[in-house]
Design a protein around this motif. Structure first.
Motif, PDB file in Angstrom:
ATOM      1  N   UNK A 147       0.835  -1.282  -0.219  1.00 14.37           N
ATOM      2  CA  UNK A 147       0.107  -0.298   0.234  1.00 14.37           C
ATOM      3  C   UNK A 147       0.547   1.171   0.249  1.00 14.37           C
ATOM      4  N   UNK A 148       0.049   2.448  -1.134  1.00 14.43           N
ATOM      5  CA  UNK A 148       0.978   3.734  -0.223  1.00 14.43           C
ATOM      6  C   UNK A 148       1.406   4.091   0.959  1.00 14.43           C
ATOM      7  N   UNK A 149       2.724   4.428   1.457  1.00 11.59           N
ATOM      8  CA  UNK A 149       2.928   4.907   2.559  1.00 11.59           C
ATOM      9  C   UNK A 149       2.804   6.830   2.738  1.00 11.59           C
ATOM     10  N   UNK A 150       2.260   7.419   1.457  1.00  7.23           N
ATOM     11  CA  UNK A 150       1.841   8.338   1.556  1.00  7.23           C
ATOM     12  C   UNK A 150       0.603   8.412   1.269  1.00  7.23           C
ATOM     13  N   UNK A 151      -0.021   9.844   1.551  1.00  5.54           N
ATOM     14  CA  UNK A 151      -2.032  10.264   1.647  1.00  5.54           C
ATOM     15  C   UNK A 151      -1.412  11.751   1.264  1.00  5.54           C
ATOM     16  N   UNK A 152      -1.954  12.509  -0.202  1.00  4.24           N
ATOM     17  CA  UNK A 152      -1.632  12.960  -0.507  1.00  4.24           C
ATOM     18  C   UNK A 152      -3.457  13.571  -0.054  1.00  4.24           C
ATOM     19  N   UNK A 153      -3.867  14.618   0.454  1.00  2.36           N
ATOM     20  CA  UNK A 153      -5.090  15.234   1.075  1.00  2.36           C
ATOM     21  C   UNK A 153      -5.472  16.491   0.636  1.00  2.36           C
ATOM     22  N   UNK A 184      -3.546  20.720  -9.417  1.00  6.28           N
ATOM     23  CA  UNK A 184      -3.526  21.908 -10.083  1.00  6.28           C
ATOM     24  C   UNK A 184      -3.421  23.031  -8.936  1.00  6.28           C
ATOM     25  N   UNK A 185      -2.059  23.450  -9.675  1.00  2.00           N
ATOM     26  CA  UNK A 185      -1.518  24.654  -9.134  1.00  2.00           C
ATOM     27  C   UNK A 185      -1.316  24.718  -7.850  1.00  2.00           C
ATOM     28  N   UNK A 186      -0.710  23.176  -7.524  1.00  2.10           N
ATOM     29  CA  UNK A 186      -0.999  22.390  -6.137  1.00  2.10           C
ATOM     30  C   UNK A 186       0.785  22.266  -5.903  1.00  2.10           C
ATOM     31  N   UNK A 187       0.829  21.399  -4.460  1.00  4.29           N
ATOM     32  CA  UNK A 187       2.238  20.646  -4.084  1.00  4.29           C
ATOM     33  C   UNK A 187       1.894  19.045  -4.754  1.00  4.29           C
ATOM     34  N   UNK A 188       0.852  18.688  -5.533  1.00  2.45           N
ATOM     35  CA  UNK A 188       0.976  17.000  -5.703  1.00  2.45           C
ATOM     36  C   UNK A 188       2.103  17.190  -6.667  1.00  2.45           C
ATOM     37  N   UNK A 189       1.744  18.042  -8.042  1.00  2.00           N
ATOM     38  CA  UNK A 189       2.884  17.362  -8.925  1.00  2.00           C
ATOM     39  C   UNK A 189       3.954  17.380  -8.195  1.00  2.00           C
ATOM     40  N   UNK A 190       4.662  18.229  -7.738  1.00  2.89           N
ATOM     41  CA  UNK A 190       6.243  17.685  -7.276  1.00  2.89           C
ATOM     42  C   UNK A 190       6.151  16.771  -6.284  1.00  2.89           C
ATOM     43  N   UNK A 191       5.662  16.750  -5.911  1.00  6.54           N
ATOM     44  CA  UNK A 191       5.689  15.478  -4.824  1.00  6.54           C
ATOM     45  C   UNK A 191       5.651  14.195  -5.369  1.00  6.54           C
ATOM     46  N   UNK A 192       4.684  14.026  -6.892  1.00  7.25           N
ATOM     47  CA  UNK A 192       4.333  12.516  -7.698  1.00  7.25           C
ATOM     48  C   UNK A 192       5.788  12.327  -8.089  1.00  7.25           C
ATOM     49  N   UNK A 199      -2.251  19.376   1.869  1.00  6.66           N
ATOM     50  CA  UNK A 199      -2.947  20.606   0.439  1.00  6.66           C
ATOM     51  C   UNK A 199      -4.095  21.290  -0.313  1.00  6.66           C
ATOM     52  N   UNK A 200      -3.782  22.796  -0.794  1.00  8.90           N
ATOM     53  CA  UNK A 200      -5.030  23.064  -0.595  1.00  8.90           C
ATOM     54  C   UNK A 200      -5.976  22.958  -1.782  1.00  8.90           C
ATOM     55  N   UNK A 201      -7.676  22.217  -1.436  1.00  5.17           N
ATOM     56  CA  UNK A 201      -7.836  21.568  -3.030  1.00  5.17           C
ATOM     57  C   UNK A 201      -7.568  20.544  -3.211  1.00  5.17           C
ATOM     58  N   UNK A 202      -7.317  20.707  -5.105  1.00  8.45           N
ATOM     59  CA  UNK A 202      -6.810  20.045  -5.708  1.00  8.45           C
ATOM     60  C   UNK A 202      -5.197  19.833  -5.274  1.00  8.45           C
ATOM     61  N   UNK A 203      -5.402  18.886  -5.421  1.00  9.63           N
ATOM     62  CA  UNK A 203      -3.224  18.637  -5.079  1.00  9.63           C
ATOM     63  C   UNK A 203      -2.656  18.663  -6.410  1.00  9.63           C
TER      64      UNK A 203
END
Length: 391
Positions: A3-9, A80-88, A74-78
């Motif tokens: 299972x993934x160890x990191x949850x981007x919420x 869309x201008x969020x940190x999700x892309x950098x984390x992934x 993170x704010x809202x959709x990770x």
């Protein structure tokens, strides 16, 4: 696969109350929760379990926590201008899972009744207002994330200075939470609104005059650019860009950039560019044009001359030589679409020889403009340009 160890919420201004069950479960299971101070407070995370992101922002602490249950707020959709892309980008696909929430763009469109697919969505919290130059025109709409409470007034001043003062501005604060506030003004009104972060602004150009904003396509007026006279003129620039054929995401080498006008218009059409120029004073003009059109991150100026300065440039998809063409420069170029312009007989002879040897297209561009001639008018010819494009 484990299972993934990191949850981007994704988290909204309504905090825990707005989290769906899957997001809430992932947060509850996390041994460590990263977030900005505001997000940690909204989620009620305190004590050693909560970790604030480093300042300046960095993801370096995350990889060291593999094997533990970790959440990143993170704010809202990770993504869309969020940190999700950098984390992934830092982790393998199986290491993380995302739980998006409605972001500011979705919430703003829901409040205004706008079709989001017809709206430009910009993150101006970390980018210059000039990113709006190719966007705002009569009938255009945009939703912009802003940095802080002072930014809406600064944006209003910028719009008015660009001749876009009739833009309707809807200031949207803390959408989705108990502090939500929505107010409307015009860019050229006396901006007296006190604003607080998080804040976004929706812009509506319905009442802008005809012709407002930056024209799209090729061939912006020459006076749109900072230059010292060394510029690919408007009509020739339009033909040059048509020959180069910009495509989204492609890299252009603009060799002998002068003002960088070809690189600017290439980037305005979705590409990226490096402009090479040997003169320091012209590098300053290119840098000014990059700033004026909000192209930092898409275009950069390099002080140097070809062929010596080509070695460290990113691989090109297309190359334009607007000045300084020589056999040595041509021979040093990597495979790419190539357009070279010549105004001197010596450079023209080189392009004629290259056309004979390699093929491609050879075009003579001769332009005349009407100008005063005594008490009447006559045709004034511009310097002819010979253009070779290959393949």
């Amino acid at each position: 696969m484990p299972d993934p160890w990191l949850s981007i919420i994704g988290l909204g201004e309504d905090g825990l109350a707005g989290l769906p069950p899957a997001s809430r479960d992932a947060l509850d299971r996390a041994e460590i929760v990263f977030g900005a101070p505001r997000h940690l407070a909204l989620a009620g995370i305190a004590g050693p379990r909560g970790r604030e992101w480093p300042v300046p922002f960095s993801l370096d602490p995350l990889p060291a926590l593999r094997g533990q249950h970790v959440a990143a707020l993170v704010s809202g959709d990770p993504f869309w201008h969020g940190a999700g892309g950098s984390i992934a980008a830092r982790l393998a696909p199986g290491e993380w899972r995302a739980f998006p929430a409605p972001g500011t763009f979705s919430l703003a469109a829901a409040r205004l009744g706008w079709r989001l697919e017809e709206v430009a969505c910009l993150g101006l919290h970390a980018a210059p207002f000039a990113r709006l130059r190719p966007v705002m025109a009569r009938g255009a709409r945009a939703i912009c994330l802003l940095r802080d409470g002072a930014a809406p007034a600064a944006l209003a001043q910028w719009l008015a200075a660009q001749g876009l003062g009739a833009t309707r501005m809807v200031v949207l604060e803390a959408l989705g939470g108990p502090r939500e506030r929505i107010r409307e003004t015009r860019a050229d009104d006396d901006f007296a609104l006190d604003c607080a972060a998080p804040v976004a602004v929706a812009l509506d150009g319905a009442k802008l005059p005809p012709g407002a904003g930056l024209p799209r396509g090729f061939g912006l007026p020459d006076d749109s650019f900072a230059h010292d006279g060394q510029i690919t003129r408007r009509a020739v620039r339009a033909m040059t860009l048509a020959a180069l054929g910009p495509r989204a995401g492609e890299m252009l080498w603009d060799i002998g950039g002068g003002s960088g006008s070809v690189g600017v218009e290439w980037c305005l059409n979705g590409g990226r560019a490096v402009t090479l120029e040997p003169r320091a004073d012209r590098i300053a003009n290119i840098a000014a044009n990059i700033d004026a059109f909000g192209l930092a991150g898409w275009m950069r100026a390099v002080h140097g001359a070809a062929p010596g300065a080509l070695a460290d440039l990113p691989p090109p998809d297309a190359i334009f030589i607007g000045g300084g063409a020589s056999a040595a420069v041509i021979d040093a170029l990597p495979p790419a679409r190539l357009v070279a312009n010549a105004v001197t007989l010596e450079t023209e002879a080189l392009l004629v020889a290259l056309h004979a040897a390699r093929g491609g297209s050879l075009t003579r561009i001769a332009l005349e403009e009407a100008a005063p001639l005594g008490r009447m008018r006559g045709w004034t010819p511009a310097r002819s340009v010979t253009q070779w494009s290959w393949p």
